[in-house]
Design an enzyme around this catalytic site. Structure first.
Site, mmCIF file in Angstrom:
data_model
loop_
_atom_site.group_PDB
_atom_site.id
_atom_site.type_symbol
_atom_site.label_atom_id
_atom_site.label_comp_id
_atom_site.label_asym_id
_atom_site.label_seq_id
_atom_site.Cartn_x
_atom_site.Cartn_y
_atom_site.Cartn_z
ATOM 1 N N GLU A 70 -6.030 8.935 7.491
ATOM 2 C CA GLU A 70 -6.544 8.493 6.178
ATOM 3 C C GLU A 70 -7.930 9.063 5.890
ATOM 4 O OE1 GLU A 70 -5.810 4.573 4.549
ATOM 5 O OE2 GLU A 70 -4.762 4.085 6.408
ATOM 6 N N GLU B 203 0.855 -1.206 0.000
ATOM 7 C CA GLU B 203 0.000 0.000 0.000
ATOM 8 C C GLU B 203 0.888 1.253 0.000
ATOM 9 O OE1 GLU B 203 -1.615 0.800 3.907
ATOM 10 O OE2 GLU B 203 -3.366 1.835 3.090
ATOM 11 N N CYS C 246 -4.898 -2.921 3.027
ATOM 12 C CA CYS C 246 -4.615 -2.822 4.462
ATOM 13 C C CYS C 246 -5.825 -3.066 5.368
ATOM 14 C CB CYS C 246 -3.950 -1.485 4.775
ATOM 15 S SG CYS C 246 -3.141 -1.536 6.400
ATOM 16 N N LYS D 13 -9.363 1.962 -1.919
ATOM 17 C CA LYS D 13 -9.586 1.473 -0.545
ATOM 18 C C LYS D 13 -10.917 1.959 0.023
ATOM 19 C CE LYS D 13 -7.057 1.397 3.890
ATOM 20 N NZ LYS D 13 -5.748 1.785 4.469
ATOM 21 N N ASN E 42 -6.951 6.180 -1.953
ATOM 22 C CA ASN E 42 -5.860 5.253 -1.635
ATOM 23 C C ASN E 42 -6.072 4.053 -2.558
ATOM 24 O OD1 ASN E 42 -4.124 3.376 -0.505
ATOM 25 N ND2 ASN E 42 -4.576 3.962 1.609
ATOM 26 N N ASN F 31 0.248 -1.092 5.450
ATOM 27 C CA ASN F 31 1.168 -0.334 6.323
ATOM 28 C C ASN F 31 0.528 -0.372 7.705
ATOM 29 O OD1 ASN F 31 3.188 1.863 4.782
ATOM 30 N ND2 ASN F 31 1.431 1.303 3.541
HETATM 31 N N1 CDT Z 1 -2.958 1.514 6.528
HETATM 32 C C1 CDT Z 1 -3.895 0.955 7.306
HETATM 33 O O1 CDT Z 1 -5.019 0.763 6.898
HETATM 34 N N2 CDT Z 1 -3.489 0.654 8.564
HETATM 35 C C2 CDT Z 1 -4.398 0.148 9.539
HETATM 36 C C3 CDT Z 1 -4.000 0.588 10.898
HETATM 37 C C4 CDT Z 1 -5.167 0.641 11.754
HETATM 38 S S1 CDT Z 1 -4.782 0.756 13.422
HETATM 39 C C5 CDT Z 1 -5.268 -0.819 13.938
HETATM 40 C C6 CDT Z 1 -4.502 -1.363 9.570
HETATM 41 O O2 CDT Z 1 -5.626 -1.865 9.631
HETATM 42 O O3 CDT Z 1 -3.493 -2.055 9.566
#
Ligand code: CDT
Length: 315
Positions: free
Chosen positions: A146, A47, A176, A127, A110, A201
């Site tokens: 985000e 991502e 993600c 996303k 995204n 990420n």
């Molecule tokens: N980039 C992304 O979507 N990261 C989120 C962090 C959320 S905090 C639990 C993830 O779901 O990994």
């Protein structure tokens, strides 16, 4: 019969804010060279692969925010990646921040694309499950904005049939946070998906719920393995990881089979290629038996509960 493709999950270690796109693309081309040596047909990148994970900062100046976005794909800066992949005969998926004009206005998503061996885009996904918050939350060690910088994706979860040089596979994508939601997989499972490409990420530390931090790697694999098994699909999960601008992110890039088993997994939090030979027919026996949706799902019952018809739900 078997329809085998060799797949590489191209994990990226940390990308710092000062790192240019040219520098990141050069790292990606190195991973593509390793993929060529390993006979890969397809490589998945993470991502927002081209820059540091910028939603960790609160920014108000739109021109500063837009420095992290791509206006065209490929661009001058990403062309070396597209050219190398084409030269090596490798398809790839790539996550990036997309700035586009649609419906008469500027929109930001995204986004992740799949590019075929011939350099043509096979599939595009934006996303849907945007995590985090919209306003500055100074109490956090770092932000996760985000919801401020992106709109919710407007393409649902399309499943795209790839050309014969990828065994005419049915490919889906998610990004993600989508991986934590069963409906992301199921919408594609209902379309017969055979392989889901998924970049992420994920910070080790979750400021609103620090007690979850010790479980980050476990939850990462739990959701991908369950999604793979329950929808009889391969899941290729690929991280951007390591310590980025002081923020530590999990690795654990892996390839999960339709059996729910992880067949290959990263062992570092750096640039690393994880390779597996994946038979796209492996999910068939599950699709024909335990997860024969047409035979065993009960959509009327699900709808009844959601609409509170005949179901006893707590107030
Ligand atoms: N980039 C992304 O979507 N990261 C989120 C962090 C959320 S905090 C639990 C993830 O779901 O990994």
């Amino acid at each position: 019969m078997s329809r085998v493709i060799t797949v590489g999950a191209a994990q990226l270690g940390a990308i710092q804010r000062a790192d240019s796109r040219a520098r990141v693309v050069a790292r990606m081309v190195d991973l593509l060279k390793q993929a060529r040596s390993n006979g890969c047909d397809l490589v998945a990148f993470p991502e927002l692969a081209l820059t540091t994970f910028f939603p960790r900062w609160f920014m108000e100046d739109q021109s500063e925010i837009d420095t992290f976005f791509e206006r065209e794909m490929p661009s001058n800066e990403t062309a070396p990646l597209f050219n190398a992949a084409h030269e090596f005969g490798i398809a790839f998926s790539l996550g990036f921040a997309e700035l586009t004009g649609e419906e008469g206005r500027t929109r930001r998503f995204n986004t992740q694309i799949i590019v075929g061996k011939d350099g043509k885009i096979i599939g595009k996904y934006r996303k849907i499950h945007l995590p985090g918050h919209r306003e500055h939350e100074p109490w956090r060690a770092f932000q996760h904005l985000e919801k401020r910088y992106f709109e919710v994706g407007n393409l649902s979860w399309p499943v795209n049939r790839a050309p014969a040089d990828l065994q005419s596979g049915l490919f889906g994508q998610m990004i993600c946070n989508d991986r934590r939601w069963p409906e992301s997989y199921r919408v594609m499972g209902l379309q017969g998906v055979e392989m889901i490409l998924l970049g992420y990420n994920t910070p080790v530390h979750n400021p609103p719920a620090p007690s979850h931090d010790r479980l980050g790697d476990f939850h990462n694999h739990l959701v991908m393995q369950a999604g793979a098994y329950q929808n009889a699909t391969w899941v290729v999960g690929v991280a951007k990881c390591g310590v980025e601008e002081g923020c530590e992110m999990i690795g654990g890039s892996c390839i999960a089979a339709p059996t729910g088993e992880i067949v290959a997994q990263a062992i570092t939090r750096e640039d690393e290629l994880v390779v597996a030979r994946c038979d796209l027919d492996l999910g068939q026996s599950y699709k024909n038996s335990t997860f024969n949706f047409a035979r065993h799902r009960e959509p009327d019952q699900y709808r009844m509960i959601v609409e509170r018809k005949g179901a006893i739900l707590p107030e």
